[in-house]
Write a protein that holds these residues in place. Structure first.
Motif, PDB file in Angstrom:
ATOM      1  N   GLU A  15       0.973  -1.075   0.418  1.00 45.22           N
ATOM      2  CA  GLU A  15       0.218   0.187   0.358  1.00 45.22           C
ATOM      3  C   GLU A  15       1.171   1.160  -0.061  1.00 45.22           C
ATOM      4  OE1 GLU A  15      -3.226   1.737   2.894  1.00 45.22           O
ATOM      5  OE2 GLU A  15      -2.715   0.252   2.757  1.00 45.22           O
ATOM      6  N   ARG A  16       0.348   2.438  -0.952  1.00 49.21           N
ATOM      7  CA  ARG A  16       1.364   3.269  -0.926  1.00 49.21           C
ATOM      8  C   ARG A  16       0.678   4.182   0.571  1.00 49.21           C
ATOM      9  NH1 ARG A  16       0.890   8.731  -3.418  1.00 49.21           N
ATOM     10  NH2 ARG A  16       3.311   9.248  -3.972  1.00 49.21           N
ATOM     11  N   THR A  17       0.750   4.217   1.248  1.00 46.32           N
ATOM     12  CA  THR A  17       1.177   4.930   2.984  1.00 46.32           C
ATOM     13  C   THR A  17       2.150   5.112   3.341  1.00 46.32           C
ATOM     14  OG1 THR A  17       1.049   2.695   4.088  1.00 46.32           O
ATOM     15  CG2 THR A  17      -1.029   4.376   2.970  1.00 46.32           C
ATOM     16  N   PHE A  18       2.621   6.049   4.239  1.00 45.31           N
ATOM     17  CA  PHE A  18       4.009   5.959   5.219  1.00 45.31           C
ATOM     18  C   PHE A  18       4.136   4.747   5.870  1.00 45.31           C
ATOM     19  CE2 PHE A  18       2.638  10.485   4.422  1.00 45.31           C
ATOM     20  CZ  PHE A  18       3.979  10.811   3.623  1.00 45.31           C
ATOM     21  N   THR A  19       3.385   4.345   7.012  1.00 44.60           N
ATOM     22  CA  THR A  19       3.338   2.955   7.484  1.00 44.60           C
ATOM     23  C   THR A  19       3.332   2.197   7.034  1.00 44.60           C
ATOM     24  OG1 THR A  19       1.895   4.297   9.053  1.00 44.60           O
ATOM     25  CG2 THR A  19       1.774   1.772   9.208  1.00 44.60           C
ATOM     26  N   ALA A  20       3.658   1.488   5.927  1.00 40.85           N
ATOM     27  CA  ALA A  20       3.191   0.114   4.377  1.00 40.85           C
ATOM     28  C   ALA A  20       4.671   0.320   3.791  1.00 40.85           C
ATOM     29  CB  ALA A  20       2.043   0.034   3.939  1.00 40.85           C
ATOM     30  N   VAL A  21       5.198   1.648   3.971  1.00 33.29           N
ATOM     31  CA  VAL A  21       6.369   1.310   3.125  1.00 33.29           C
ATOM     32  C   VAL A  21       7.065   1.396   4.000  1.00 33.29           C
ATOM     33  CG1 VAL A  21       7.646   3.104   1.826  1.00 33.29           C
ATOM     34  CG2 VAL A  21       5.171   3.068   0.991  1.00 33.29           C
ATOM     35  N   ARG A  22       7.508   2.021   4.849  1.00 35.75           N
ATOM     36  CA  ARG A  22       8.076   2.450   6.065  1.00 35.75           C
ATOM     37  C   ARG A  22       8.344   0.571   6.636  1.00 35.75           C
ATOM     38  NH1 ARG A  22      10.173   1.838  11.384  1.00 35.75           N
ATOM     39  NH2 ARG A  22      11.231   3.341  11.822  1.00 35.75           N
ATOM     40  N   ALA A  23       7.374   0.091   6.528  1.00 42.37           N
ATOM     41  CA  ALA A  23       7.371  -1.453   7.279  1.00 42.37           C
ATOM     42  C   ALA A  23       7.632  -2.407   6.038  1.00 42.37           C
ATOM     43  CB  ALA A  23       5.270  -1.765   7.703  1.00 42.37           C
ATOM     44  N   ALA A  24       7.415  -2.221   5.023  1.00 42.93           N
ATOM     45  CA  ALA A  24       8.073  -3.118   3.676  1.00 42.93           C
ATOM     46  C   ALA A  24       9.180  -3.023   3.386  1.00 42.93           C
ATOM     47  CB  ALA A  24       7.041  -2.526   2.659  1.00 42.93           C
ATOM     48  N   PHE A  33      14.986   6.468   5.965  1.00 45.46           N
ATOM     49  CA  PHE A  33      13.404   7.321   5.366  1.00 45.46           C
ATOM     50  C   PHE A  33      12.646   7.692   5.997  1.00 45.46           C
ATOM     51  CE2 PHE A  33       8.978   6.054   6.771  1.00 45.46           C
ATOM     52  CZ  PHE A  33       8.685   6.451   5.223  1.00 45.46           C
ATOM     53  N   ASP A  34      13.461   7.401   7.803  1.00 44.63           N
ATOM     54  CA  ASP A  34      13.066   8.593   9.010  1.00 44.63           C
ATOM     55  C   ASP A  34      13.780   9.848   8.291  1.00 44.63           C
ATOM     56  OD1 ASP A  34      11.563   6.550  10.034  1.00 44.63           O
ATOM     57  OD2 ASP A  34      12.981   5.812  11.071  1.00 44.63           O
ATOM     58  N   ALA A  35      14.597   9.235   8.216  1.00 44.34           N
ATOM     59  CA  ALA A  35      15.668  10.921   7.971  1.00 44.34           C
ATOM     60  C   ALA A  35      14.742  12.194   7.032  1.00 44.34           C
ATOM     61  CB  ALA A  35      16.756  11.074   8.331  1.00 44.34           C
ATOM     62  N   GLU A  36      14.993  11.513   6.129  1.00 46.17           N
ATOM     63  CA  GLU A  36      14.246  12.206   4.664  1.00 46.17           C
ATOM     64  C   GLU A  36      12.913  12.281   5.420  1.00 46.17           C
ATOM     65  OE1 GLU A  36      13.140  12.117  -0.037  1.00 46.17           O
ATOM     66  OE2 GLU A  36      14.533  10.334   1.097  1.00 46.17           O
ATOM     67  N   LEU A  37      12.106  11.636   5.994  1.00 49.48           N
ATOM     68  CA  LEU A  37      10.766  12.562   6.010  1.00 49.48           C
ATOM     69  C   LEU A  37      10.754  13.256   7.160  1.00 49.48           C
ATOM     70  CD1 LEU A  37       7.269  11.948   5.845  1.00 49.48           C
ATOM     71  CD2 LEU A  37       7.992   9.859   7.420  1.00 49.48           C
ATOM     72  N   ALA A  38      11.792  13.189   8.102  1.00 47.72           N
ATOM     73  CA  ALA A  38      12.106  13.996   9.460  1.00 47.72           C
ATOM     74  C   ALA A  38      12.040  15.547   9.226  1.00 47.72           C
ATOM     75  CB  ALA A  38      12.746  14.342  10.151  1.00 47.72           C
ATOM     76  N   ALA A  39      13.121  16.010   7.886  1.00 47.55           N
ATOM     77  CA  ALA A  39      13.756  17.081   7.005  1.00 47.55           C
ATOM     78  C   ALA A  39      12.463  17.721   6.488  1.00 47.55           C
ATOM     79  CB  ALA A  39      15.026  16.270   6.439  1.00 47.55           C
ATOM     80  N   ILE A  40      11.349  16.863   5.877  1.00 44.34           N
ATOM     81  CA  ILE A  40      10.088  17.587   5.327  1.00 44.34           C
ATOM     82  C   ILE A  40       8.728  17.606   6.188  1.00 44.34           C
ATOM     83  CG2 ILE A  40       8.344  16.738   3.496  1.00 44.34           C
ATOM     84  CD1 ILE A  40      10.564  14.871   2.087  1.00 44.34           C
ATOM     85  N   ALA A  41       9.026  16.814   6.867  1.00 43.36           N
ATOM     86  CA  ALA A  41       7.904  17.198   7.735  1.00 43.36           C
ATOM     87  C   ALA A  41       8.153  18.476   9.604  1.00 43.36           C
ATOM     88  CB  ALA A  41       7.575  16.169   8.616  1.00 43.36           C
ATOM     89  N   HIS A  42       9.610  18.653   9.016  1.00 42.95           N
ATOM     90  CA  HIS A  42       9.644  19.578  10.488  1.00 42.95           C
ATOM     91  C   HIS A  42      10.359  20.912   9.559  1.00 42.95           C
ATOM     92  CE1 HIS A  42      10.376  15.506  13.006  1.00 42.95           C
ATOM     93  NE2 HIS A  42       9.691  16.838  13.508  1.00 42.95           N
ATOM     94  N   ALA A  43       9.744  21.170   8.270  1.00 42.09           N
ATOM     95  CA  ALA A  43      10.136  21.716   7.619  1.00 42.09           C
ATOM     96  C   ALA A  43       8.987  22.844   8.134  1.00 42.09           C
ATOM     97  CB  ALA A  43       9.984  22.219   5.795  1.00 42.09           C
TER      98      ALA A  43
END
Length: 104
Positions: A15-24, A33-43
Motif C-alpha cells: 500500500e502506498r502509505t507512509f506506514t506500509a512503505v516503512r514497514a516493507a 527513510f525516517d531522516a528524510e521524512l523528518a526533514a520534510i515534515a519539520h520544515a
C-alpha cells in the motif's frame, strides 16, 4: 491505493502509505527513510509536492526490494565493491559506444 506486481515479477502488493512503505523497507533503509521524512515534515512550511515525491520514491524502493530481495542484496554488494575500490573500473561510455560503432 495499492501496488500491483509487474507482469513476470510477482511480489507482494505494498500500500502506498507512509506506514506500509516503512514497514516493507529493508532494515538498512529505515533510518534514511525516517531522516528524510523528518526533514520534510519539520520544515516551517511542509512542501506537499516534496512529501508526495518522497513517498513515491520510497514506495518504489519498497516494491522492488519486496519483489526480489536477493537482487537488492546483490546491488548493494556491488555498490560497496565499487565504493571500496575492490571492483575494477569498467569501460567508459565512449569506449562502449565505439565498440558498438555509434557516433556521438
Amino acid at each position: 491505493m495499492t501496488a500491483q506486481p509487474r507482469a513476470g515479477r510477482p511480489g507482494p502488493a505494498i500500500e502506498r502509505t507512509f506506514t506500509a512503505v516503512r514497514a516493507a523497507l529493508p532494515a538498512a533503509n529505515v533510518t534514511a527513510f525516517d531522516a528524510e521524512l523528518a526533514a520534510i515534515a519539520h520544515a516551517d512550511v511542509v512542501d506537499l509536492a516534496a512529501l508526495d515525491d518522497f513517498l513515491t520514491g520510497w514506495w518504489r524502493i519498497a516494491v522492488r526490494a519486496a519483489a526480489d530481495p536477493d537482487d537488492r542484496q546483490r546491488m548493494h554488494a556491488e555498490a560497496e565493491r565499487i565504493r571500496s575500490g575492490r571492483r575494477p573500473a569498467g569501460p567508459s561510455l565512449a569506449e562502449v559506444l565505439a565498440r558498438r560503432g555509434a557516433r556521438r
